[in-house]
Motif scaffolding. Structure first.
Motif, PDB file in Angstrom:
ATOM      1  N   TRP A   1     100.923 115.688 -19.248  1.00  0.00           N
ATOM      2  CA  TRP A   1      99.713 116.231 -18.741  1.00  0.00           C
ATOM      3  C   TRP A   1      99.317 117.112 -19.959  1.00  0.00           C
ATOM      4  O   TRP A   1      98.034 117.359 -20.243  1.00  0.00           O
ATOM      5  CB  TRP A   1      99.841 116.726 -17.369  1.00  0.00           C
ATOM      6  CG  TRP A   1      98.532 117.193 -16.861  1.00  0.00           C
ATOM      7  CD1 TRP A   1      98.047 118.485 -16.659  1.00  0.00           C
ATOM      8  CD2 TRP A   1      97.638 116.140 -16.300  1.00  0.00           C
ATOM      9  NE1 TRP A   1      97.040 118.560 -15.996  1.00  0.00           N
ATOM     10  CE2 TRP A   1      96.682 117.136 -16.045  1.00  0.00           C
ATOM     11  CE3 TRP A   1      97.513 114.751 -16.303  1.00  0.00           C
ATOM     12  CZ2 TRP A   1      95.351 116.472 -15.419  1.00  0.00           C
ATOM     13  CZ3 TRP A   1      96.545 114.271 -15.868  1.00  0.00           C
ATOM     14  CH2 TRP A   1      95.311 114.903 -15.654  1.00  0.00           C
TER      15      TRP A   1
ATOM     16  N   GLY B   1      96.003 119.006 -20.351  1.00  0.00           N
ATOM     17  CA  GLY B   1      96.176 119.806 -19.080  1.00  0.00           C
ATOM     18  C   GLY B   1      96.748 121.043 -19.331  1.00  0.00           C
ATOM     19  O   GLY B   1      97.354 121.451 -20.478  1.00  0.00           O
TER      20      GLY B   1
ATOM     21  N   THR C   1      98.371 112.110 -10.802  1.00  0.00           N
ATOM     22  CA  THR C   1      98.020 113.264 -11.727  1.00  0.00           C
ATOM     23  C   THR C   1      98.411 114.527 -10.954  1.00  0.00           C
ATOM     24  O   THR C   1      97.504 115.423 -10.647  1.00  0.00           O
ATOM     25  CB  THR C   1      96.603 113.230 -11.997  1.00  0.00           C
ATOM     26  OG1 THR C   1      95.668 113.108 -10.844  1.00  0.00           O
ATOM     27  CG2 THR C   1      96.182 111.903 -12.930  1.00  0.00           C
TER      28      THR C   1
ATOM     29  N   ALA D   1      96.988 117.951 -12.198  1.00  0.00           N
ATOM     30  CA  ALA D   1      95.657 118.045 -12.073  1.00  0.00           C
ATOM     31  C   ALA D   1      95.330 118.840 -10.846  1.00  0.00           C
ATOM     32  O   ALA D   1      94.667 120.134 -10.587  1.00  0.00           O
ATOM     33  CB  ALA D   1      94.822 116.874 -12.098  1.00  0.00           C
TER      34      ALA D   1
ATOM     35  N   ALA E   1      91.168 119.247  -7.713  1.00  0.00           N
ATOM     36  CA  ALA E   1      91.395 118.396  -9.045  1.00  0.00           C
ATOM     37  C   ALA E   1      90.089 118.465  -9.848  1.00  0.00           C
ATOM     38  O   ALA E   1      90.373 118.262 -11.071  1.00  0.00           O
ATOM     39  CB  ALA E   1      91.754 117.076  -8.541  1.00  0.00           C
TER      40      ALA E   1
ATOM     41  N   HIS F   1      88.134 120.652 -14.791  1.00  0.00           N
ATOM     42  CA  HIS F   1      87.289 119.997 -15.652  1.00  0.00           C
ATOM     43  C   HIS F   1      86.175 120.700 -15.938  1.00  0.00           C
ATOM     44  O   HIS F   1      85.468 120.810 -16.818  1.00  0.00           O
ATOM     45  CB  HIS F   1      86.991 118.599 -14.894  1.00  0.00           C
ATOM     46  CG  HIS F   1      88.097 117.567 -14.992  1.00  0.00           C
ATOM     47  ND1 HIS F   1      88.426 116.889 -16.195  1.00  0.00           N
ATOM     48  CD2 HIS F   1      88.894 116.901 -14.046  1.00  0.00           C
ATOM     49  CE1 HIS F   1      89.640 116.145 -16.017  1.00  0.00           C
ATOM     50  NE2 HIS F   1      89.958 116.285 -14.609  1.00  0.00           N
TER      51      HIS F   1
END
Lengths: 435, 176
Positions: free
Chosen positions: A30, A35, A107, A110, A222, A226
């Protein structure tokens, strides 16, 4: 990406980019995919700045209600005088919806990163992730991932050396749809029966263990890393004309399509692109009859409504339904609508927590009337009876479970009345034994 | 109501055997560790019940009493919680517990035929019953959250997707 299918050119792949890639499940993998950069950044920011960034992104709750996430966070008390809690709703139980499961399976970091950022932003040191009991694989994957994150210093008493304390506790549900309702979930976490609570008080005032609490869905959390990495402006620009619905949305498509799966689209994507281009349309030789666009709790759409809708919060409402959890159930021309509406009513009757009379009695009664119709014993008066029951189940109870039972019944009678008539007139063979 | 959910169909009375405490040794230590994760002992109720079921396969009246003791609750309260949640077994079940989704998304893709095949191949005959050889109990459940992969079934902790009636025999043979 349309997991388990390859990504379609009309998708916008953000959250689902690494679905199916076992490397992304590990902490090291990740980190190689970028990540935990967002969490490192977040712990160096002020709480308020994070809330403002999320507010500016336009992110709205992905569990079904679509409430603005940043605004929800801003309801938490500014000063932390009592413990604050974050609860991640991973109880995905809405028929037609299977997106959070893939986020956790593929994920997990995430989600952990999103939880950690959100917890810090609302002043919580502990986040409970309530995972439905049936999700055996996501449970194992999440447990392993939390252990790794603690070992790497991303969670614990001193997150990445920032002095901030963030702990994640995984809590396993035990089979109760209603626990996906946020106040029922808090009761369940406290070791009680999963009965929803009367609001107010709202969770931000008195939630889990009576303390200020925020509950967010898996997909919502999640998306947060971002937004911090690429900025609110980038996220807000992911929108096709309607600035009230921004970002990407995972759409779980199931039922009668050639390629069922999880697709990720920019908000506002035409529903026909999802149904035909991404999912390949109905099986050969069939046509689509009906679509339930947002999990089983929203009104049924006819093909015409579905084909003309834009897939975002407002676009689906405009065509008579709701985006909900974006679990899209597609039914082709072979589907017996009365039978499937009965099956949904039975689901709600089974899942009613039974504390409100309208729900306890109404869902069971509705199921029995539909059974009677399917057994060839229906009467013309049953239409009015079903509609009266539905009216009494809408807006009158502590939570919206009974409203959800009424949605397919009312929309089904409105849009597919001739199928009910056929059973009542004896023009169609009974599909259930007489009761 | 038709469409029984086997979880509520008790078969016979629970055998009256002496209860061997679950919360001793490492299991007790696991519970003590859990106490540090929640501000109340009561909040450990669902996890504690899972620990009992893991250890014993089901949750007996005596186990309810033990859980009530360790969490400082009353047995009646614990029983009220146990019976709210469908995944806790309040009677013994087969060595392998099979849960089949038949909610609408799977229903329109043939889930009811999967149920029929499972009842036949396992020898259970009816939902909620245990097969005569004690191997299986099959129940119908509401939405397993894998609607794109109909029909999903859960055999113990194994999540199996895309089950069709034709695949049932092979799956049943894997579980002895």
């Amino acid at each position: 990406m349309g997991y388990p299918h390859p990504s379609h050119p009309k998708e916008t792949v953000v959250l689902s980019k690494h679905f199916g890639d076992p490397e992304a499940r590990t902490y090291a993998g990740w980190v190689r995919h970028g990540g935990y950069e967002a969490l490192r950044k977040a712990v160096g920011m002020s709480r308020e700045a994070i809330v403002e960034e999320v507010k500016a992104s336009g992110l709205r709750g992905r569990g079904g209600a679509g409430f603005p996430t940043g605004l929800k966070w801003s309801f938490m008390p500014k000063d932390v005088v009592r413990p604050h809690y974050l609860v991640c709703n991973a109880d995905e139980s809405e028929p037609g919806t299977f997106k959070d499961r893939e986020i956790m399976r593929w994920t997990p970091h995430a989600l952990i990163e999103g939880c950690a950022i959100a917890a810090y932003a609302i002043g919580a040191e502990r986040c409970y992730v309530y995972i439905r009991g049936e999700f055996t694989e996501p449970w194992k994957v999440m447990n392993a991932a939390v252990e790794e994150a603690v070992a790497a210093g991303a969670l614990g008493d001193d997150v990445f050396g920032s002095g901030k304390r963030i702990e994640i506790v995984l809590h396993r549900g035990a089979g109760a749809y209603i626990c996906g309702e946020e106040t029922a979930m808090m009761n369940s976490l406290e070791g009680r029966r999963g009965n929803p609570r009367i609001k107010p008080p709202y969770p931000a005032v008195a939630g889990l263990f009576g303390m200020p609490t925020t509950i967010n869905n898996v997909e919502t959390l999640a998306a947060v890393p971002h937004i911090l990495n690429r900025g609110a402006a980038w996220y807000k620009a992911l929108c096709l004309g309607n600035p009230k619905s921004t970002g990407t949305k995972l759409v779980s498509v199931c039922g009668h399509v050639q390629r069922p799966g999880n697709y990720e689209v920019t908000m506002g994507t035409p529903m026909r692109d999802i149904l035909y281009d991404m999912c390949g349309g109905p099986p050969a030789g069939r046509t689509i009859k009906a679509v339930i666009p947002g999990g089983s709790s929203v009104p049924i759409m006819t093909l015409e409504e579905a084909e003309s809708a834009l897939f975002d919060y407002e676009g689906v409402v405009e065509k008579g339904s709701m985006l909900g959890s974006a679990g899209m159930i597609v039914m082709d021309d072979r589907t017996d609508m009365v039978y499937q509406i009965w099956r949904l009513a039975r689901f709600y009757a089974h899942e009613s927590c039974a504390q409100c009379t309208q729900c306890r009695e109404g869902t069971a009664w509705t199921t029995r009337v539909l059974e009677r119709i399917l057994a060839g014993k229906g009467k013309q008066e049953d239409f009015q009876l079903l509609l009266d029951l539905s009216e009494n189940m809408t807006g009158k109870t502590i939570c919206v479970l009974s409203d959800s039972c009424a949605a397919p019944v009312v929309s089904g009678i409105q849009k597919f009345r001739s199928e009910f008539e056929a059973y009542i007139a004896g023009a169609r063979e009974p599909s259930l034994a007489a009761v | 109501m038709s469409g029984s959910h086997g979880g509520t169909a008790g078969h016979g009375t629970a055998p009256a055997e002496e209860h061997i405490p679950v919360f001793t040794g490492p299991t007790r230590a696991r519970l003590e560790q859990l106490f540090t994760k929640y501000p109340t002992r009561q909040a450990c109720l669902l996890p504690a019940l899972w620990m009992v079921q893991e250890a014993r396969g089901w949750i007996s009246e005596q186990a309810i009493g033990e859980v009530a003791d360790v969490l400082e609750l009353t047995p009646a309260y614990v029983k009220g919680v146990v019976t709210f949640y469908t995944m806790y077994h309040t009677h013994p079940v087969g060595r392998h517990f099979v849960q089949v989704c038949t909610t609408s998304p799977c229903n329109i893709c043939g889930a009811e035929d999967v149920v029929k095949a499972l009842l036949q191949e396992t020898g259970c005959g009816e939902l909620g019953a245990t097969s005569p050889d004690g191997r299986f109990t099959v129940i119908e459940v509401e939405c397993l959250g894998a609607c794109g992969f109909p029909t999903p079934i859960l055999v113990d902790d194994d999540f199996i997707e895309n089950v069709t009636p034709e695949k049932v025999r092979g799956i049943v043979q894997r579980y002895q």
